[in-house]
Design a protein around this motif. Structure first.
Motif, short mmCIF file in Angstrom:
data_model
loop_
_atom_site.label_atom_id
_atom_site.label_comp_id
_atom_site.label_asym_id
_atom_site.label_seq_id
_atom_site.Cartn_x
_atom_site.Cartn_y
_atom_site.Cartn_z
N LEU A 201 0.72 -1.05 -0.20
CA LEU A 201 -0.10 -0.16 0.36
C LEU A 201 0.84 0.89 -0.05
CD1 LEU A 201 -2.84 -1.00 2.29
CD2 LEU A 201 -3.35 0.15 -0.12
N PHE A 202 1.85 1.11 0.96
CA PHE A 202 2.92 2.52 0.70
C PHE A 202 3.60 2.39 -1.02
CE2 PHE A 202 7.22 5.34 1.31
CZ PHE A 202 6.22 6.14 1.93
N ALA A 203 3.36 1.69 -1.20
CA ALA A 203 4.57 1.91 -2.76
C ALA A 203 3.09 1.94 -3.80
CB ALA A 203 5.31 0.22 -2.87
N ALA A 204 2.24 1.69 -3.62
CA ALA A 204 1.01 2.31 -4.27
C ALA A 204 0.86 4.23 -4.05
CB ALA A 204 -0.40 1.80 -3.69
N TYR A 205 0.65 4.23 -2.84
CA TYR A 205 0.91 5.75 -2.43
C TYR A 205 1.59 6.28 -3.59
CZ TYR A 205 1.50 10.01 0.12
OH TYR A 205 1.29 11.58 0.18
N LEU A 206 3.48 5.68 -3.56
CA LEU A 206 4.21 6.53 -4.28
C LEU A 206 3.63 6.40 -5.56
CD1 LEU A 206 7.07 4.99 -2.18
CD2 LEU A 206 6.09 7.45 -2.00
N ALA A 207 3.26 5.49 -5.68
CA ALA A 207 3.12 5.32 -7.08
C ALA A 207 1.99 6.21 -7.48
CB ALA A 207 2.35 4.19 -7.61
N SER A 208 1.52 6.79 -6.55
CA SER A 208 0.57 7.65 -6.87
C SER A 208 0.28 8.84 -7.84
CB SER A 208 -0.95 7.23 -6.00
OG SER A 208 -0.39 8.26 -5.20
#
Length: 227
Positions: A201-208
């Motif tokens: 989820l943190f990786a997804a945040y950085l990708a957003s």
């Protein structure tokens, strides 16, 4: 406002069967991304990184996800083959992947690159000189390369993780060992492994789009192990 919105984003996850690959695929897919998961390790064939990107099509997000079983050789016994293998698998693919994805990202003046790294580069541990050096090189590359790309609308950041639930470094048999559980209590302020979904989820945040302000940064995700 939905902070993590990956609808319509095409996301390439490399070496997707290992390490955090399964969790990343699951979480990114649940957030609406079109996930292209390529399971092939990229270290043995220099041309493979470009091939993987070409086969994936035009990607909005690259998750540079590279893994290798960590050597535990004592310093005096590390040979050239071990050293070269670690760098070949963990470091050499990064500029190759970047060269392959950047033309499309630059044309759109938009893109996200997230490197899944290791906190082994941030805290000294015995018998990890080879692995820690390679993971450290990853993070140094992120800091330098990230500053070059920021003004083009492309962000490049890294997660430096340890004590995250994954089958490569903390398989079930390791987690079931009472000595490992005692180590968790002793070394990790959180007292448990970070879950795969928490990390993804943190990786997804950085990708957003919500993470557009981060430039060449390294974020420890390790339950306080390096705090």
């Amino acid at each position: 406002m939905k902070l993590i919105d990956l609808q319509g984003r095409r996301v390439l996850i490399t070496q997707s069967s290992d390490f955090m690959g399964p969790a990343l695929q699951r979480v990114f897919g649940a957030l609406g991304a079109t996930v292209v998961a390529d399971p092939r390790p990229l270290g043995d064939h220099p041309a493979l990184a470009r091939q993987v990107v070409s086969e994936a099509g035009d990607v909005d997000v690259l998750i540079a996800h590279l893994a290798l079983p960590a050597p535990t050789t004592s310093l005096a016994d590390v040979d050239d083959d071990e050293w070269r293998r670690a760098f070949a698998h963990l470091v050499d693919p990064l500029p190759r992947l970047a060269r392959a994805v950047l033309p499309g990202m630059r044309a759109r003046r938009a893109g996200r690159i997230v490197v899944i790294g290791s906190a082994a580069a941030l805290r000294g541990m015995k018998r990890t000189s080879t692995y820690s050096a390679a993971r450290g090189a990853q993070l140094a590359w992120v800091r330098a390369a990230g500053t070059e790309l920021a003004r083009e609308g492309i962000t490049l950041n890294a997660i430096a993780q340890n004590f995250v639930d994954n089958p490569t470094y903390f398989p079930p048999e390791v987690q079931a060992n009472p000595a490992f559980q005692e180590r968790l209590k002793r070394e990790v302020p959180l007292g448990r492994l970070v879950s795969g979904d928490e990390d993804a989820l943190f990786a997804a945040y950085l990708a957003s789009d919500a993470a557009a302000c981060f430039v060449g940064q390294v974020f420890p995700v390790c339950g306080g192990w390096v705090s």
